[in-house]
Write an enzyme that holds these catalytic residues in place. Structure first.
Site, mmCIF file in Angstrom:
data_model
loop_
_atom_site.group_PDB
_atom_site.id
_atom_site.type_symbol
_atom_site.label_atom_id
_atom_site.label_comp_id
_atom_site.label_asym_id
_atom_site.label_seq_id
_atom_site.Cartn_x
_atom_site.Cartn_y
_atom_site.Cartn_z
ATOM 1 N N ASP A 1 0.832 -1.031 0.129
ATOM 2 C CA ASP A 1 -0.003 0.006 -0.119
ATOM 3 C C ASP A 1 0.844 1.269 -0.114
ATOM 4 O OD1 ASP A 1 -0.845 0.566 3.501
ATOM 5 O OD2 ASP A 1 0.788 -0.496 2.591
ATOM 6 N N THR B 1 2.834 -6.019 2.626
ATOM 7 C CA THR B 1 3.412 -4.984 3.624
ATOM 8 C C THR B 1 2.315 -3.822 3.724
ATOM 9 O OG1 THR B 1 4.161 -3.743 1.733
ATOM 10 C CG2 THR B 1 5.684 -5.265 2.790
ATOM 11 N N PHE C 1 -1.048 -0.321 12.503
ATOM 12 C CA PHE C 1 -1.837 0.082 11.284
ATOM 13 C C PHE C 1 -2.238 -1.230 10.488
ATOM 14 C CE2 PHE C 1 -3.720 3.080 8.286
ATOM 15 C CZ PHE C 1 -3.289 2.603 7.138
ATOM 16 N N ASN D 1 -2.526 2.784 3.497
ATOM 17 C CA ASN D 1 -1.812 4.248 3.767
ATOM 18 C C ASN D 1 -2.701 5.397 3.014
ATOM 19 O OD1 ASN D 1 0.149 3.619 5.304
ATOM 20 N ND2 ASN D 1 1.455 2.689 3.526
HETATM 21 O O1 RIB Z 1 2.427 0.519 10.876
HETATM 22 C C1 RIB Z 1 3.232 0.567 9.791
HETATM 23 C C2 RIB Z 1 2.843 -0.112 8.471
HETATM 24 O O2 RIB Z 1 1.442 0.664 8.188
HETATM 25 C C3 RIB Z 1 3.860 0.066 7.308
HETATM 26 O O3 RIB Z 1 3.359 -1.143 6.153
HETATM 27 C C4 RIB Z 1 3.238 1.190 6.531
HETATM 28 O O4 RIB Z 1 3.551 1.434 5.321
HETATM 29 C C5 RIB Z 1 1.574 1.105 6.628
HETATM 30 O O5 RIB Z 1 1.068 0.546 5.982
HETATM 31 CA CA CA Z 2 2.687 -0.490 4.054
#
Ligand code: RIB
Ligand code: CA
Length: 314
Positions: free
Chosen positions: A11, A127, A169, A41
């Site tokens: 993302d 990710t 997140f 994100n």
């Molecule tokens: O908490 C960090 C993660 O959340 C990372 O992958 C960042 O890119 C967001 O996606």
């Molecule tokens: Ca990410």
């Protein structure tokens, strides 16, 4: 040595972007089958565009990019423009890339690609929120026997949450997808905040990217200068944690990391602790281990690896 076949789901996000560039600099070791994108994100329209921008930045035009789910499986989308900027990869040049977006839905692509692979042959590298992966598992459970391992960025235990006091997140945004993934039975390696907060892009390390003298190094430096400011203010640190590249770095050199086989269970009921990764680090329950929880890293070795691979790019 044969190349490791991987599917990246992301993302972008500046740290996703650096993760992609690390992978692009290591194509002698990694066979990147495709890149799928998910809302996280920033909304999907931007994460898919950003992934294509980073492909062009890295001079990679032969890896297909797909768009997947534009919202979590059950909950409303929560984004993080306050961290990543309105465009998601602020600091980088933002434009509509020539590299086309594939028309197939990312979930269908993941299912089709994994079903077409030999058993135990494909590594998934998510990710962002795990929506695409969770949906693929529900859509076609037979993919599970063909997945070698899932190396994901997400979760937190000792570090506490970065989105709520108890949730990181990626897991918070789609806890139901995360629950599916952590119960799926595939080998899982988790890069939680507990380890990603040990790889901080300090001002010296940020300057070292620009000192590489190539286009990619300069763009990474500019993205990090934007991206670091939020965590510097939040944590009072020199620089911010470089979360997502830990996944690819692990695939390239697992000896940089230390982890422990534990049970990780996802909170999906309580609004107070929604998305918490309940990690039985000391084995105080009878819940069977389902993941390797990475908690240590050689940070200098990580950045040496990252710089060496980015230096290979245009
Ligand atoms: O908490 C960090 C993660 O959340 C990372 O992958 C960042 O890119 C967001 O996606
Ligand atoms: Ca990410």
């Amino acid at each position: 040595m044969s190349r490791k076949a991987i599917l990246i789901d992301c993302d972008p996000g500046q740290d996703d972007a650096v993760m992609l560039l690390l992978a692009f600099g290591a194509r002698d070791a990694l066979d990147i089958k495709g890149i799928t994108t998910v809302a996280g994100n920033v909304p999907l329209a931007k994460t898919q565009r950003n992934a294509r921008i980073i492909c062009e930045l890295g001079g990679v035009t032969d890896v297909p990019v797909y768009a997947g789910c534009d919202r979590p499986m059950m909950r409303h989308l929560v984004t993080a423009e306050q961290v990543h900027g309105h465009e998601g990869i602020d600091g980088a040049e933002i434009y509509e890339p020539d590299l086309p977006l594939q028309s197939q839905h990312a979930v269908d692509y993941i299912v089709e690609t994994v079903m077409g692979a030999p058993d135990d042959s494909i590594t998934l590298v998510p990710t962002g929120p795990l929506t695409n992966i969770g949906m693929a598992v529900v859509r076609e459970p037979r993919i599970l026997s063909r997945i070698h391992e899932i190396v994901l960025m997400g979760g937190a235990m000792r570090e506490g949450g970065n989105t709520t006091p108890s949730a990181e997140f990626n897991i918070y945004v789609d806890p139901h997808a995360a629950d599916i993934v952590f119960r799926c039975g595939c080998p899982i390696v988790v890069m939680p905040l507990d380890v990603t907060h040990q790889v901080v892009t300090t001002a010296t390390r940020t300057a070292a990217f620009a000192a590489l003298g190539n286009r990619v190094g300069k763009s990474v430096q500019a993205m990090m200068e934007f991206y670091n400011r939020f965590d510097e203010e939040k944590y009072g640190t020199d620089g911010g944690p470089l979360h997502d590249p830990c996944t690819i770095a692990y695939l390239l050199n697992p000896t940089l990391f230390r982890g422990k086989s534990v049970n990780v269970t996802i909170e999906t009921q309580s609004e107070l602790t929604m998305g918490a990764t309940v990690t039985d680090f000391w084995g105080v329950t009878d819940r069977a281990p389902n993941a390797v929880w990475v908690h240590g890293v050689n940070a200098d070795g990580f950045f040496d690896l990252l710089n060496a691979k980015i230096a290979r790019l245009p």
